[in-house]
Write a protein that holds these residues in place. Structure first.
Motif, mmCIF file in Angstrom:
data_model
loop_
_atom_site.group_PDB
_atom_site.id
_atom_site.type_symbol
_atom_site.label_atom_id
_atom_site.label_comp_id
_atom_site.label_asym_id
_atom_site.label_seq_id
_atom_site.Cartn_x
_atom_site.Cartn_y
_atom_site.Cartn_z
ATOM 1 N N ILE A 108 0.822 -1.214 0.000
ATOM 2 C CA ILE A 108 0.000 0.000 0.000
ATOM 3 C C ILE A 108 0.854 1.261 0.000
ATOM 4 N N ASP A 112 -0.366 4.676 -6.235
ATOM 5 C CA ASP A 112 -1.826 4.555 -6.165
ATOM 6 C C ASP A 112 -2.176 3.398 -5.221
ATOM 7 N N TRP A 113 -2.319 3.717 -3.923
ATOM 8 C CA TRP A 113 -2.576 2.681 -2.922
ATOM 9 C C TRP A 113 -3.883 1.959 -3.189
ATOM 10 N N ARG A 114 -4.860 2.655 -3.802
ATOM 11 C CA ARG A 114 -6.147 2.010 -4.090
ATOM 12 C C ARG A 114 -5.966 0.857 -5.075
ATOM 13 N N GLN A 115 -5.099 1.046 -6.038
ATOM 14 C CA GLN A 115 -4.800 -0.021 -6.993
ATOM 15 C C GLN A 115 -4.107 -1.189 -6.290
ATOM 16 N N VAL A 117 -4.484 -2.051 -3.117
ATOM 17 C CA VAL A 117 -5.505 -2.739 -2.329
ATOM 18 C C VAL A 117 -6.386 -3.591 -3.241
ATOM 19 N N ALA A 118 -6.809 -3.025 -4.367
ATOM 20 C CA ALA A 118 -7.654 -3.776 -5.312
ATOM 21 C C ALA A 118 -6.923 -5.016 -5.808
ATOM 22 N N GLN A 119 -5.644 -4.874 -6.094
ATOM 23 C CA GLN A 119 -4.851 -6.008 -6.557
ATOM 24 C C GLN A 119 -4.756 -7.083 -5.467
ATOM 25 N N PHE A 185 -10.260 -5.821 7.737
ATOM 26 C CA PHE A 185 -10.275 -5.967 6.284
ATOM 27 C C PHE A 185 -10.049 -7.424 5.877
#
Length: 188
Positions: A108, A112-115, A117-119, A185
């Motif tokens: 993370i 792009d931490w969101r990417q 997390v999604a990965q 999570f």
């Protein structure tokens, strides 16, 4: 070297990766010779195949022994019962999950931490869908307290690893401990 998400390997099997499941009461013997280590790994692979192909409740140590070409007595040198074998199979599955998360560089602290997390989520979902041994044991009546504890330890260690990646200002701005958030999570 990057810190792994688990602790140490379970039971008395040759250490491979990260998750621990071992108490003085359940440790029988640790194979010292390479030949015995290989035989133990073969037995675990055969037991894994039986769990995948059959209802885990129906799998017996006799079936495992026959499939792997060892005696039931030989199995009992290393495992006190079939549940302990299943515990090790699940721990091995969690180690495979760690390897998959490492392959996709689940982090993370990237741009792009969101990417990231999604990965990570996609990898975990694919793992559960793909790893028949994990799925069969996790959703069976053979789920043991040791399996749940190993999974919880795995989730906690993964949460700690990710929390270390947070920038200090993010850690300071949170009302809750980032490790707690990570555990929630992964628990979902």
């Amino acid at each position: 070297e990057r810190e792994r998400s688990g602790t140490q390997v379970a039971r008395n099997v040759v250490p491979r990766k990260t998750v621990k499941r071992s108490t003085p009461d359940d440790v029988r013997r640790i194979p010292a010779q390479r030949r015995s280590q290989d035989k133990l790994q073969l037995m675990l692979r055969c037991a894994t195949r039986l769990v995948i192909d059959h209802d885990p409740q129906a799998v017996s140590t006799t079936m495992i022994a026959a499939a792997s070409g060892v005696s039931v007595g030989w199995i009992y040198r290393y495992f006190p019962d079939k549940e302990a074998i299943f515990d090790q199979i699940l721990v091995d599955a969690l180690n495979r999950l760690d390897a998959r998360l490492e392959e996709v560089n689940f982090r993370i602290d990237v741009k792009d931490w969101r990417q990231g997390v999604a990965q990570g989520i996609d990898t975990i979902i694919a793992f559960v869908a793909d790893d028949a041994a994990f799925r069969k044991l996790w959703f069976s009546s053979m789920l043991t307290a040791h399996m749940v504890a190993a999974n919880r330890a795995h989730d906690t260690n993964l949460a700690k690893q990710l929390a270390k990646q947070l920038p200090p200002h993010v850690k300071a701005s949170r009302d809750r401990d980032p490790v707690d958030i990570g555990e929630m999570f992964f628990g979902i």
